[in-house]
Structures are given as structure tokens and as C-alpha cells.
Design a protein around this motif. Structure first.
Motif, PDB file in Angstrom:
ATOM      1  N   ASN A 151       0.828  -1.203   0.000  1.00  0.00           N
ATOM      2  CA  ASN A 151       0.000   0.000   0.000  1.00  0.00           C
ATOM      3  C   ASN A 151       0.875   1.271   0.000  1.00  0.00           C
ATOM      4  N   PRO A 152       1.672   1.450  -1.051  1.00  0.00           N
ATOM      5  CA  PRO A 152       2.728   2.475  -1.021  1.00  0.00           C
ATOM      6  C   PRO A 152       2.254   3.912  -0.866  1.00  0.00           C
ATOM      7  N   ARG A 153       1.001   4.211  -1.236  1.00  0.00           N
ATOM      8  CA  ARG A 153       0.574   5.620  -1.104  1.00  0.00           C
ATOM      9  C   ARG A 153       0.148   5.961   0.315  1.00  0.00           C
ATOM     10  N   LYS A 154       0.028   4.930   1.159  1.00  0.00           N
ATOM     11  CA  LYS A 154      -0.389   5.169   2.538  1.00  0.00           C
ATOM     12  C   LYS A 154       0.816   5.630   3.363  1.00  0.00           C
ATOM     13  N   PHE A 155       0.613   6.635   4.188  1.00  0.00           N
ATOM     14  CA  PHE A 155       1.664   7.049   5.130  1.00  0.00           C
ATOM     15  C   PHE A 155       1.573   6.095   6.317  1.00  0.00           C
ATOM     16  N   ASP A 156       2.559   5.222   6.445  1.00  0.00           N
ATOM     17  CA  ASP A 156       2.500   4.209   7.503  1.00  0.00           C
ATOM     18  C   ASP A 156       3.807   4.254   8.296  1.00  0.00           C
ATOM     19  N   ALA A 157       3.737   4.945   9.446  1.00  0.00           N
ATOM     20  CA  ALA A 157       4.947   5.166  10.246  1.00  0.00           C
ATOM     21  C   ALA A 157       5.468   3.876  10.869  1.00  0.00           C
ATOM     22  N   SER A 158       4.669   2.799  10.816  1.00  0.00           N
ATOM     23  CA  SER A 158       5.145   1.550  11.431  1.00  0.00           C
ATOM     24  C   SER A 158       5.765   0.607  10.392  1.00  0.00           C
ATOM     25  N   ARG A 159       5.944   1.087   9.166  1.00  0.00           N
ATOM     26  CA  ARG A 159       6.548   0.258   8.120  1.00  0.00           C
ATOM     27  C   ARG A 159       7.893  -0.294   8.580  1.00  0.00           C
ATOM     28  N   SER A 160       8.039  -1.600   8.499  1.00  0.00           N
ATOM     29  CA  SER A 160       9.330  -2.180   8.893  1.00  0.00           C
ATOM     30  C   SER A 160       9.528  -3.493   8.138  1.00  0.00           C
ATOM     31  N   PRO A 161      10.590  -3.647   7.374  1.00  0.00           N
ATOM     32  CA  PRO A 161      11.619  -2.625   7.138  1.00  0.00           C
ATOM     33  C   PRO A 161      11.093  -1.523   6.206  1.00  0.00           C
ATOM     34  N   ASN A 162      11.778  -0.408   6.204  1.00  0.00           N
ATOM     35  CA  ASN A 162      11.412   0.693   5.311  1.00  0.00           C
ATOM     36  C   ASN A 162      12.669   1.064   4.504  1.00  0.00           C
ATOM     37  N   ARG A 163      13.060   0.145   3.621  1.00  0.00           N
ATOM     38  CA  ARG A 163      14.316   0.356   2.872  1.00  0.00           C
ATOM     39  C   ARG A 163      14.062   1.198   1.631  1.00  0.00           C
ATOM     40  N   HIS A 164      13.679   2.442   1.864  1.00  0.00           N
ATOM     41  CA  HIS A 164      13.343   3.293   0.727  1.00  0.00           C
ATOM     42  C   HIS A 164      14.609   3.779   0.020  1.00  0.00           C
TER      43      HIS A 164
END
Ligand code: HEM
Length: 432
Positions: free
Chosen positions: A358-371
Motif C-alpha cells: 500500500n505504497p501511497r499510505k503514510f505508515d509510520a510503522s513500516r518495517s523494514p522501510n528500505r526506501h
């Protein structure tokens, strides 16, 4: 190699991905990148108006990552590292005596010289050293929040906070006094010709090409003069700021020449402000749209690093960089010829559903977040720890001093293919 048919973008899509205007309309742009990732993940783009050289547009996360990390096959030379008008490239060549890069800096160097220059300040930008400047940055953050609170209860967050604050930080680490900041801002805008008329106050968009040539040449000279003085000061009285590190650095036993020295100051000045401005405004937008999240992080500051990291992915302030193929190669099954120009699109890569749910969602709990917002490989952002630190310290101050925050109008994005993000963010808030 055997020649494979080029998956050419239709003129309408080609226009969309190269027009600064499209970057002001985020969702339709992300829709286009979603379609391209499926249909033509490595697509050949020809400008329907013929104003830019053609290039490969790369939209999948894995391909952008691979290109970024393979610094031997994908070079930052000899073509420009930012998508540019053919006229602008010719202009830079005239001004520099052959180089398409207006300024010589880390982003325009390849191995082996790149690492020699990068090493000069790498230590300075590491978290251990940055601890020394935390108190100064905190003071700047609180002064910025003072100005916001004075203007309240409604104000434009971009104008009062997200634009000035990173500029103050960068000028502080370069030892540029506050009264010279407007001049520095004007010079960077004149040199890099910002594409959004509301943000570029240099008046360049209304000038004929010869006048722009004069203006840019003048800005380069002005920069040189300004930084020559700064260098002399930092050599006579070195402090622990990054400007002193650059002024007193040597490569192969020699001090940096004027062009390289100026390039170093300019890359730090230019790379360090609009980028962090955009991710800071994006973080505030996400929080203003979700008052419960604001309340939660006010209570539990351990949530803040996740918010900062997700804001950097979600906004992807540096929207692309360019590379040139050093040899015949392939990317995602597509043949690429030696000398071809490639756009690694960080916005598209950071919204690839194969990497981010769900890439357009702002999700501060994303883990990992290897952007990939900071890039990857040898050129990965030198200032990434500083950017995170600045954002964390600013939001600590905002969370301490603001109890509730909400949107007070429509936010607007800038028109820019390179560094982009919000240019206005109207907020309503109640002080704590
Ligand atoms: C390079 C993004 C903040 C200094 C880069 C690159 C990206 C990037 C995408 C190119 C990476 C590549 O080619 O693989 C960002 C973002 C920022 C940010 C999204 C804020 C959220 C800063 C700050 C500074 C800085 C605060 C310094 C004050 C640099 C420098 C380079 C660079 C010097 C060139 C590194 C090299 O070529 O070796 N940045 N940046 N950046 N950035 Fe940042």
C-alpha cells in the motif's frame, strides 16, 4: 549486441513524465508510474518538443537499486546528473569550457576521484560528530517554532517553518552569517534555475537566454568571491564546522582548487535545504491529516523516528538522478547501449508495490522501510543523518509546543522534475 526494439513512450506519457507541471499533481503522476512499472518498466522517452535529449526512464525499485549500486556500469559522467534542457547543457559547456556540469562536485565525480573528495567530509556528517551540533540545531528549531506560534493560530507551515529552517541549519554548518542567507538563496536559485515561479524569486523565467547566461555567469562569480573570502577566514581561524573541514582539506597532498572548493560548498548548500524542507512539510501534512497520530506521538516520542523515515519515503524529495551507461548492458531485461542516459526515478521506486505494501499510505510503522529517497551505492546522500536529525529535533520542538494541528486549506506542490514537494501547507493549531 543484438538490437531489441525500444519500448518508446507515447508522446502524451512522455510529456507527462518530463513536464515540471505533472509533479505538482501527485496522484495522477503516481498512477502513470504504476502503469509504466507494469507495461514498460524501462521505457525510452523522447521529448515530443525536442527540448531534452532522450533517455531511459526506470521505475521499478529493484532496477533503481541495482543501477544505484553498480557505480562502475552506471556513471555520473559524462552526461548531466539532473534531467536538463539541451540548451542548458550547451550553456554549461560554454561556461565551463566543455563540462556539462555547471559546478564540479561530489555528484559529478566518478571513481576514483569521487571517493577521495567524499572522504574529506564523510566523518563530519556521521552521527557521532553531528551530536556536537544538536544544541545549535535545537536552538534554531525553537526559534522557528517561535515564529510559527507568533503568526498563529493559522499559518503557512512551508513559509514559516519547513523552508527557512533547513536553510538556517545548512548556512550555520557552512559558517554563513544569517544576514547573508537571502543572498545565498538567490544565488542558488539563479544558478539552478528553479522551475516553479512561486519559489524562484530570481525573475529568470521572464528573461531572454542571453540575459540568463549573464545572470548565471554572474552568480558563479559571486559565489566564487563569497566562498574565497570564507575559505581565507576558515584557513586563518578554523572552527569545527564543515566549511573549515573543506577549506583545510587536501587531496593527494594538494589543497582543493577554486572550482572544486566552490563546488563542495555549493553542493552542501544546495543539497541540504530544499530536500529537507520537502520531507519536513510532508511529515507535517501526514500528521495534520491524522490528529490521532499527532496526539499519540506527543505521548510516545519513540514513534518519531518511524514518522521521519516514512515521511522521507512518502515525499521522496529528490525525484530523480541521471546516470550514463559506461558499456552495453541490460536493465530489467532491456538492452541499454553504451552512452545511453538513464533516469533513476526515486518517486516511482519508492511507490513500487513489489517493495512497499500500500505504497501511497503514510505508515509510520513500516518495517523494514528500505526506501531509496537517499539513493544507494557510492553516491548515497552524504547528509542523510543530518536530514534525519534536523527533522527529529524540529518535530520534538513542535510536539512539545503545539497541542493540536489540522489543515486550514489546500496544500499545493511545486512544479519541479528534480527536487519537489509542498510549497504551501496552511495549518490551524493550538499551542500547548
Ligand atoms: C546526494 C537525497 C538531505 C547532501 C543525495 C542523493 C539523493 C539525496 C537522492 C543522490 C544519491 C545517489 O546518487 O545515489 C536527499 C534527501 C534529503 C537530503 C531526500 C532530505 C530528506 C541532504 C542534506 C545534505 C545533503 C541535509 C547536507 C547538508 C548531499 C550530498 C550529496 C547528496 C553532498 C552528494 C553525495 C555524493 O554524490 O557522493 N541526496 N538528501 N543531502 N546529498 Fe542529500
Amino acid at each position: 549486441m543484438a538490437t531489441q526494439a525500444k519500448p518508446r513512450l507515447d508522446p502524451e506519457t512522455a510529456y507527462e513524465v518530463i513536464s515540471p507541471e505533472s509533479y505538482a499533481h501527485w496522484d495522477p503522476l503516481l498512477d502513470t508510474f504504476d502503469r509504466l512499472r507494469e507495461e514498460a518498466p524501462v521505457a525510452w522517452v523522447e521529448d515530443p518538443e525536442g527540448r531534452h535529449p532522450p533517455f531511459w526512464l526506470v521505475t521499478r525499485y529493484d532496477d533503481v537499486m541495482r543501477i544505484s549500486k553498480d557505480n562502475a556500469t552506471f556513471l555520473n559522467n559524462p552526461q548531466t546528473v539532473v534531467f536538463s534542457l539541451t540548451e542548458g547543457i550547451e550553456f554549461a559547456k560554454n561556461l565551463t569550457g566543455g563540462s556539462p556540469h555547471m559546478v564540479a562536485s561530489l555528484v559529478t565525480f566518478d571513481a576514483p576521484i569521487h571517493m577521495k573528495y567524499r572522504k574529506l567530509t564523510q566523518e563530519w556528517f556521521m552521527p557521532k560528530n553531528l551530536r556536537q551540533i544538536e544544541d545549535e540545531v535545537r536552538e534554531l528549531a525553537h526559534k522557528t517554532v517561535d515564529r510559527l506560534l507568533e503568526a498563529g493560530p493559522e499559518a503557512d507551515f512551508c513559509k514559516l517553518v519547513s523552508q527557512p529552517y533547513p536553510l538556517h541549519v545548512v548556512m550555520q554548518i557552512l559558517g554563513v552569517p544569517e544576514e547573508d542567507e537571502p543572498r545565498m538563496l538567490m544565488l542558488t536559485q539563479q544558478m539552478f534555475g528553479g522551475q516553479d515561479e512561486d519559489l524562484n524569486q530570481s525573475g529568470m523565467k521572464d528573461l531572454p537566454p542571453e540575459a540568463i547566461t549573464q545572470l548565471v555567469a554572474g552568480a558563479v562569480k559571486d559565489f566564487e568571491a563569497y566562498f574565497a573570502k570564507l575559505t581565507a577566514e576558515k584557513r586563518a581561524n578554523p572552527t569545527d564546522d564543515v566549511a573549515s573541514t573543506i577549506a583545510n582539506a587536501t587531496v593527494d597532498g594538494e589543497p582543493l582548487n577554486d572550482r572544486d572548493m566552490m563546488g563542495y560548498y555549493i553542493i552542501v548548500a544546495a543539497a541540504g535545504h530544499d530536500t529537507t524542507s520537502a520531507s519536513t512539510a510532508g511529515a507535517m501534512l501526514a500528521l495534520a491529516q491524522d490528529p490521532e497520530q499527532w496526539a499519540r506521538v506527543r505521548e510516545d516520542r519513540s514513534l518519531l523516528p518511524g514518522i521521519v523515515e516514512e515521511a522521507i519515503r512518502w515525499t521522496s524529495p529528490v525525484q530523480h538522478f541521471m546516470r550514463t551507461a559506461a558499456e552495453d548492458t541490460e536493465v530489467g531485461g532491456q538492452e541499454i547501449a553504451k552512452g545511453d542516459w538513464l533516469m533513476i526515478n526515486y518517486v516511482a521506486a519508492n511507490h513500487d508495490p513489489a517493495q512497499f505494501d500500500n505504497p501511497r499510505k503514510f505508515d509510520a510503522s513500516r518495517s523494514p522501510n528500505r526506501h531509496l529517497a537517499f539513493g544507494a551505492g557510492a553516491h548515497q546522500c552524504l547528509g542523510l543523518h543530518l536530514a534525519r536529525l534536523e527533522m527529529r529535533i524540529l518535530f520534538e520542538a513542535l510536539l512539545d509546543r503545539i497541542e493540536t494541528v489540522e489543515l486550514a486549506g489546500e496544500p499545493a506542490r511545486s512544479k519541479s522534475t528534480f527536487v519537489g514537494g509542498l510549497k504551501t501547507l496552511p495549518l490551524r493549531f493550538t499551542p500547548a
